[in-house]
Design an enzyme around this catalytic site. Sequence first.
Site, PDB file in Angstrom:
ATOM      1  CG  HIS A 299      -1.946   6.589   5.393  1.00  0.00           C
ATOM      2  ND1 HIS A 299      -1.884   7.924   5.094  1.00  0.00           N
ATOM      3  CD2 HIS A 299      -0.816   6.324   6.091  1.00  0.00           C
ATOM      4  CE1 HIS A 299      -0.776   8.434   5.589  1.00  0.00           C
ATOM      5  NE2 HIS A 299      -0.103   7.500   6.190  1.00  0.00           N
TER       6      HIS A 299
ATOM      7  CG  HIS B 220       3.443   5.788   4.707  1.00  0.00           C
ATOM      8  ND1 HIS B 220       4.428   4.822   4.655  1.00  0.00           N
ATOM      9  CD2 HIS B 220       3.574   6.385   5.915  1.00  0.00           C
ATOM     10  CE1 HIS B 220       5.103   4.838   5.796  1.00  0.00           C
ATOM     11  NE2 HIS B 220       4.614   5.778   6.570  1.00  0.00           N
TER      12      HIS B 220
ATOM     13  CG  HIS C 299       7.589  10.518   6.413  1.00  0.00           C
ATOM     14  ND1 HIS C 299       7.488   9.173   6.650  1.00  0.00           N
ATOM     15  CD2 HIS C 299       6.986  11.126   7.467  1.00  0.00           C
ATOM     16  CE1 HIS C 299       6.839   8.967   7.792  1.00  0.00           C
ATOM     17  NE2 HIS C 299       6.524  10.148   8.313  1.00  0.00           N
TER      18      HIS C 299
ATOM     19  CD  GLU D 207       6.426  12.328  11.585  1.00  0.00           C
ATOM     20  OE1 GLU D 207       6.106  11.578  10.654  1.00  0.00           O
ATOM     21  OE2 GLU D 207       5.865  12.331  12.696  1.00  0.00           O
TER      22      GLU D 207
ATOM     23  CB  CYS E 195       8.619   3.991  12.817  1.00  0.00           C
ATOM     24  SG  CYS E 195       7.236   3.435  13.817  1.00  0.00           S
TER      25      CYS E 195
ATOM     26  CB  CYS F 200       3.551   4.524  13.933  1.00  0.00           C
ATOM     27  SG  CYS F 200       4.546   5.907  14.462  1.00  0.00           S
ATOM     28  CB  CYS F 201       7.122   4.116  17.648  1.00  0.00           C
ATOM     29  SG  CYS F 201       7.567   5.404  16.459  1.00  0.00           S
TER      30      CYS F 201
END
Lengths: 659, 659
Positions: free
Chosen positions: A149, A199, A273, A325, A343, A421-422
């Site tokens: 990441h 990602h 994802h 996810e 998200c 995250c959201c």
Amino acid sequence: MQKNKSHATNPPLLSPAGIFAYQAEGFIGDYQRLVRDTVVPYQYSVLCDKAPDTEKSHVIQNFKNAGALLRGEGAADGFYGMVFQDSDAAKWLEAAAYLLSLFPDKELEKTADEVIDLIAAAQDEDGYLNTYYTLKDKNRRWSNLQEGHELYCSGHMMEAACAYYEATGKKKLLHVMEKNAEHIYSHFIVEGHEGYPGHPEIELALLRLYRATGNEHCFALAEHFINIRGVDSHFYEKEAARRGWNIWNSNPSNREYTQCHLPVRSQSDAVGHAVRAVYLYTGMADLASMTGDKELFAACKRLWESITERRMYITGGIGSTVIGEAFTVDYDLPCDTAYAETCASIGLMFFASKMLENEIDGRYADVMERAFYNTVLAGMQLDGKRFFYVNPLEVTPGISGVSPTHLHDLPARPGWYACACCPPNAARLISSLGKYAYGENKDTAFCHLFAAGKVALSNGMRFFCKTEYPYGFTVRYEIEKGGNLAIRIPAYSPDFQLEINGAALPEGSPSYRLERGYVWLKVKDNDVITLTLDDAPYFVYASSKIPQLTGKAALCRGPLVYCFEGTDNGGDVLSLSIGNAQRDGKIPVPVPESEKAALKEGLPENAVVLSLDAERKAGTDSLYTNTRPGVTPCRVTAIPYYTWGNRGENQMRVWMDLS
Amino acid sequence: MQKNKSHATNPPLLSPAGIFAYQAEGFIGDYQRLVRDTVVPYQYSVLCDKAPDTEKSHVIQNFKNAGALLRGEGAADGFYGMVFQDSDAAKWLEAAAYLLSLFPDKELEKTADEVIDLIAAAQDEDGYLNTYYTLKDKNRRWSNLQEGHELYCSGHMMEAACAYYEATGKKKLLHVMEKNAEHIYSHFIVEGHEGYPGHPEIELALLRLYRATGNEHCFALAEHFINIRGVDSHFYEKEAARRGWNIWNSNPSNREYTQCHLPVRSQSDAVGHAVRAVYLYTGMADLASMTGDKELFAACKRLWESITERRMYITGGIGSTVIGEAFTVDYDLPCDTAYAETCASIGLMFFASKMLENEIDGRYADVMERAFYNTVLAGMQLDGKRFFYVNPLEVTPGISGVSPTHLHDLPARPGWYACACCPPNAARLISSLGKYAYGENKDTAFCHLFAAGKVALSNGMRFFCKTEYPYGFTVRYEIEKGGNLAIRIPAYSPDFQLEINGAALPEGSPSYRLERGYVWLKVKDNDVITLTLDDAPYFVYASSKIPQLTGKAALCRGPLVYCFEGTDNGGDVLSLSIGNAQRDGKIPVPVPESEKAALKEGLPENAVVLSLDAERKAGTDSLYTNTRPGVTPCRVTAIPYYTWGNRGENQMRVWMDLS
């Protein structure tokens, strides 16, 4: 750098409204104030580990520790949190920047400046910026793109830097992130190291940074990451074998999970994802609009259709399974085990917005609206204090959140997660909603969404939009400074009325044209345009290719999907059928204001609640019976989906039986 | 040993028919011949690694290698397979024993004797018998009860030993397993080591071994394992900490998975791994019937009700999720992601059979019949060559077996697995079906299932049962030697006709009594009893507490659940609604023989196929439409669920829409 130049010859068809261009009122304004008053302050307290009853975040402390270590003042073990913990600060800063553009606030700006100082101090001399690796092990930099990441965190910080620069004119973070981009450019382009982001996010961020700075390296790097993705589809496997250590036990062979199974221009099915997917596609669509790359746009269009025509919930939710996810397969859209991450729907709005820059077509904005008013808003409790990451279309207390297959589908919003995250993603989306609602090019203003407030575009056009949308269906544009106006006509309202200065414009009138979901008309200073959309509730039927939805219908009004909650319906919605209302063609009606008080407290003041005929089947505890259950006619109540789960745990269902 | 004596004072209400008591004809006879001709020979070739296109089994070689090692002739690394690989030999031997009782076969008996010789040679001097530990690491014996399956493998071999002794009178394996039981007794009782079986099975097997040998230690050991289970519910955690190694990464804290969350007498909800659960409950019910332990029986009854009243599929399948192959929560019965393992339904039949020994009530036999004719038979391809472990109630090619949540729900039976639990379990069940169909006590013959053939009980009663059940609904008992006859009246047929020697016995006739699902009557030599059950197809409705089944109905006839396959219905059953047939009260009818030829080949000769009115909704590729899909009346075809998946991959659905 041939390619870098090609983009200049292909400007996007339109650009999003700048962050100062839209001053919201009404429905959107209320939400932006909620983000200002509740979400962003609360998130800052989380970042500083000062929020009660919340897992330790350590985000600010990570930056402090990294800075201290770089100055030779600290110890190496000062990191705490997820590998992408830095991105929480980035999303907060980005949201704070948008809020500053809407609501000037010296205090908030001072706080943001201080956070930026900490971030700048945590940047290594060579431009590297990531507290996880700086504090844990500098030698592991760039060796685990699959899980690490680093590029993701950089991407979010680049977005924050652009937003903060746009909002305040301050360039400190912008310079930090330009330097960071140069560092990454140097590693991947100059030194030629292999690999692409595990990602995706930095692709879209680099293009944004390019627009903010004009730095060609940013553009080239974005293009590089998009172009090489999936060309060597075994890269993550080789990387994993080379490094011999893991952050999680991610499977590097699951190439669809990270969308590297094929070069992006050859991809057709939305896989893996869901958030990663739509972030990637957003970057691809952005690049396509800047370069006129038809092959890339064709891939974007196939992926768009894969999502919206075969893999999307009626609520604009995407990602059918908790396993990864992720997207699954066509027409697999279970209501009760949906993932439909908040998200991911935010990312779908990004993607839609970038598709509009390639092709002006109402279907992109239709999906953007669907995702926003249903899944994105449902992700947040009405008071802005709790959040759903997962947005099921059906919950049954006792099963949802309890059965091993339903652990992720909660019947009530939990608090702030360690993996936050959201909530900040919703905060930055809502506080920058003008970018999605309005667009412009040199002579035209685009109204993609119906968002009340004042609009002042850089092309000189200015107008005021008055509407109670999504509850009122009249949208009035009071033109201050005219030009061309392109207003989306939502697919749910093929019938609409259009007036200029009180005079109806009949269908076929030469004063406007209707093209691919937009009405185009010329407006003069002081004109008043009134658009009236269909406000009748309507039933939606699913393709019988979706096994989970056969024999069912959903109720909608305008952009809002409705749902049925136990609290309004005798505690039990599973035994209800709305087949009689649907068979008789009886249209559900809004519950009059006088009766709304009878509904339990906890719904928004302005919410339109629907009432309709239904039948209730006799209940039984026995699993199976050979006798057809008796049926009693009844009146039932439906509420907007985004408001569900605000009045205690109870059954909720979007798709109702018709039998 | 007070408790050991108490059982003698409480004989079970009835005992299963001995393995020579029932010589099947008709439907059951056909299945037993299929097991003889196909399943058991094929399985033997698997055990010997001689089956083509099948994963290596190594079972026979493991026993050879263990024997060689014990004689000092072999190497220690000669084990291959699962930790419970030995049990494949046991189940094969048990099925072979039953076949020998039905179809004397010198060749098969010789093969079985040879296998027994190998097993006997693989037993250690102290009575220990398990090739995994003997070959891999003798020092790890009994140190991993949670995962190690030593007691499970012993249990299956004890069952095989009893069956082989019953069928042939040969005691070699019986002695081996009695010695093995003494070894286990010594370890757990004499030496007092802690612990109980990770996978229950040995409890029921020890009770069976006790009945075969009269060895009180077997009884005491069974009672011990049942009594201590869950008393120290943290045993597996302590064991895992103590041993520091694992076979799988099983979670020792998941106490419900292994049914040790509570002492068994305090358990109420059927939880955890479904096969383990029903094997445990079978042992508990067996013990309760032998001891008259009311508290234990009450627990069995609560667990029975938990399964059959809240956690069982209409097909008699149990285990709603692949996660742990387990029960979930009440009323959570998804059709498309069901686990419903074949072995679990076999275990449910065991449990039902033992419940009948405690309490004569038709509901136990009703469930036994439901599980057998639907899930157990569906587990096997009609030609006996391929097997389902998982028995979903709905498949959609493209989703089933493909979507990550549906990987286990296959649209077609795969071949023999490395983990070969279900096929040999089905083989031993079918070849011993008489034990489940018929029971006896000193003066009564019990007819639990309608199974054609000759019955000769040890109480002296003899009769012949003639029936085409489950396709014909007349059951004729020709009495050779009379006594009391108790015949189950299935719950689906509250109306029935009973005749003695051609004369109707009206309801209320003093010649018989109807009690808890059984008719009881005295029969004399040469009497002919004719029972006629309801043969009308009927719709079944699910409780609206089952979210996945609202708005739907299933079609049944007698004990058979029907399903709809694409191949008979234009390739698409998802767009069908049977609401019009159900609303109008039109009864589906059997397809006449003359028209059956028109159905695709591949169904059983005797199968009754049903035809009924339905409606087909207009299909659309679009996910959602605001227009109600048009509907076309049509005629559709339903086939018995157990025959599905025999004619290529296609859609299959049990629960049909009513809208």
